[in-house]
Design an enzyme around this catalytic site. Sequence first.
Site, PDB file in Angstrom:
ATOM      1  N   LYS A  92       3.052  18.339   1.078  1.00 35.82           N
ATOM      2  CA  LYS A  92       4.258  18.292   0.257  1.00 35.82           C
ATOM      3  C   LYS A  92       4.067  19.138  -0.993  1.00 35.82           C
ATOM      4  CE  LYS A  92       5.911  13.746   1.765  1.00 35.82           C
ATOM      5  NZ  LYS A  92       6.278  12.382   1.334  1.00 35.82           N
ATOM      6  N   HIS A 101       3.412   8.853  12.406  1.00 35.18           N
ATOM      7  CA  HIS A 101       2.975   8.231  11.155  1.00 35.18           C
ATOM      8  C   HIS A 101       2.106   7.001  11.405  1.00 35.18           C
ATOM      9  CE1 HIS A 101       3.827   9.661   7.171  1.00 35.18           C
ATOM     10  NE2 HIS A 101       3.822   8.442   6.697  1.00 35.18           N
ATOM     11  N   ARG A 146      -1.297   8.231  11.371  1.00 36.15           N
ATOM     12  CA  ARG A 146      -1.703   8.478   9.986  1.00 36.15           C
ATOM     13  C   ARG A 146      -2.076   7.166   9.295  1.00 36.15           C
ATOM     14  NH1 ARG A 146      -1.076  12.167   5.648  1.00 36.15           N
ATOM     15  NH2 ARG A 146      -0.053  11.355   3.787  1.00 36.15           N
ATOM     16  N   HIS A 179      -2.044  12.649  -0.886  1.00 27.69           N
ATOM     17  CA  HIS A 179      -1.141  11.941  -1.790  1.00 27.69           C
ATOM     18  C   HIS A 179      -1.300  12.482  -3.207  1.00 27.69           C
ATOM     19  CE1 HIS A 179      -0.821   8.114   0.929  1.00 27.69           C
ATOM     20  NE2 HIS A 179       0.046   9.057   1.257  1.00 27.69           N
ATOM     21  N   TYR A 235      -2.440   0.742   1.681  1.00 25.45           N
ATOM     22  CA  TYR A 235      -3.371   0.465   2.771  1.00 25.45           C
ATOM     23  C   TYR A 235      -4.373  -0.628   2.412  1.00 25.45           C
ATOM     24  CZ  TYR A 235      -1.425   4.717   4.666  1.00 25.45           C
ATOM     25  OH  TYR A 235      -0.548   5.657   5.144  1.00 25.45           O
TER      26      TYR A 235
END
Length: 311
Positions: free
Chosen positions: A177, A251, A254, A277, A286
């Site tokens: 991103k 995902h 992931r 991130h 998580y």
Amino acid sequence: MSDFLLLGRFIRYLEIERNASSKTVEAYQCDIRQFLDFCCMEWEIRPVDLDYNRIDRLMIRLWLGSLMSSKAAKSTLARKSASVRSFLKFAYKRGQILHNPAHMLMNPKKEHRLPKTVRPDELGLMMETIETDSPSGKRDLAIMELLYSTGMRLSELVGLNTSDLDLNRKRVKVFGKGARERIIPFGDPASTALRNYLADRPQLTGSKTGEDDRNALFLTDSGKRVYPRLIQRKVSLYLSRVCEVSQKSPHVLRHSFATHLLDRGAGIRVIKELLGHADLAATQIYTGTSVEHLRNVYRTAHPRADTPDSE
């Protein structure tokens, strides 16, 4: 500014100055246009007559209230609220409105759902079910191994080129991103699957293979760069063979990557870098999954552990 021209300036700001992804830009544009349409409807005016200085905190709350009445999810409310806040902050800083009505506006709280994951043994079994007697089968195995071995996003996998892969050092370069670049290592199973696929990759090229396709790491059966929907279908197909997890998407691999690393002692900051991130808060979701794992292990192993019935 009229007829939502200010929105157009904000979108260009996101694209050029913030280097936001196309999906992020699309989401912002949709959310803000929905809000401006709501304002025009409430005031019974045309978009060309919209005065942004009329927007106040009450109007924002009325809009969010209408979304709540339509049963919008809390995560959707939080995202839409954040979009409008960013837009109005931009307008204020650029001198287009006299005050920022979204300043100090509290965002709706998101529901903190634990990520869906698949057990390591189920993932191992999934890899074994993939038939590799054809170039497309070898490609599928390489894709599944790489997704789980690196935890990369779907968009990052689709955008991979052969030049991004370093098989000798067992690492891959991805652009995440905001076009942030990172290097992710991968293990022996992924390395073997990739080598086997690359040996047969020329068989997937053909008359439809263009210049960009020739650079792509993963090709479709017709010789084009793989696309997101194809990967989603493949992941759903293979996961459905071995597990009952409700969400069968890339995902999930992931999420499983991050959770399994954390379960085995990897530090949260290391996982943050591997996932790409920008904020540690995005990775900390998580820890909840791993706490549940540790609690279950404790209940099973400790002779004085409480039982589920005693809670």
